[in-house]
Design an enzyme around this catalytic site. Structure first.
Site, short mmCIF file in Angstrom:
data_model
loop_
_atom_site.label_atom_id
_atom_site.label_comp_id
_atom_site.label_asym_id
_atom_site.label_seq_id
_atom_site.Cartn_x
_atom_site.Cartn_y
_atom_site.Cartn_z
N GLY A 44 0.82 -1.21 0.00
CA GLY A 44 0.00 0.00 0.00
C GLY A 44 0.84 1.25 0.00
N GLU A 60 -0.65 0.46 -6.03
CA GLU A 60 0.42 0.19 -5.05
C GLU A 60 0.73 -1.31 -4.99
OE1 GLU A 60 2.44 1.97 -3.18
OE2 GLU A 60 1.67 3.98 -3.58
N GLU A 64 4.48 -2.70 -5.78
CA GLU A 64 5.27 -3.33 -4.73
C GLU A 64 5.47 -4.83 -4.91
OE1 GLU A 64 4.09 -2.33 -0.73
OE2 GLU A 64 3.91 -0.21 -1.23
N GLU A 115 10.60 -8.12 0.68
CA GLU A 115 10.11 -9.46 0.35
C GLU A 115 8.61 -9.36 0.13
OE1 GLU A 115 11.54 -12.85 2.87
OE2 GLU A 115 12.33 -11.21 4.10
#
Length: 153
Positions: A44, A60, A64, A115
């Site tokens: 996020g 997001e 990511e 990760e």
């Protein structure tokens, strides 16, 4: 102090989190940056000007993790307030949680993530997983909401 005298830094930052479900698991990232660097949390970030909460969550998520998902529902909000040892406010984010249905992609750490991987609820309880603000609680709520939605179809 009235609203006109508040600076941008003195206001909470509004952001979104993408709570992606697949079966009995949720997708988490290990955060690279403060607040909560090194902790596991939902993908996020900040909502951009003119962007909806759902659009921000999906964007997001992809930035990511490389995962694509469909936003289904806004289901809760979390006050993420971080104070130093003396009690001074360091960060205040209001995180709007968006339930998302996984569509495609293999979770890969990108952008702000160290990760990215799927976690089941039992892993929160069994493993020493250091999580961000209310992650286990929000994950349980998301999975329950997702099951309710499946039962309605």
């Amino acid at each position: 102090m009235n609203d006109a005298t508040l600076t941008v830094r003195q206001r909470p930052i509004v952001a979104t989190i993408a709570v992606v479900t697949a079966g009995d698991a949720v997708l988490l990232v290990r955060r690279a940056n403060p607040p909560d660097a090194g902790c596991w949390g939902f993908p996020g970030g900040k909502i951009e000007h003119g962007e909806t909460v759902w659009e921000a969550a999906v964007r997001e998520l992809e930035e990511e993790t490389g995962v694509h998902a469909e936003a289904l529902n806004t289901f809760t909000a979390v006050d993420a307030i971080d104070r130093d040892a003396a009690g001074a406010l360091r960060h205040h984010h209001v995180l709007i949680a968006v339930l998302c249905r996984y569509q495609s992609g293999t979770p890969t750490a990108r952008s702000d993530a160290l990760e990215a991987r799927w976690f089941t609820l039992s892993e929160f309880d069994e493993a020493a997983v250091t999580t961000s603000f209310r992650v286990a609680e929000v994950a349980r709520e998301a999975l329950a909401e997702y099951r309710r939605r499946l039962a309605m179809t």
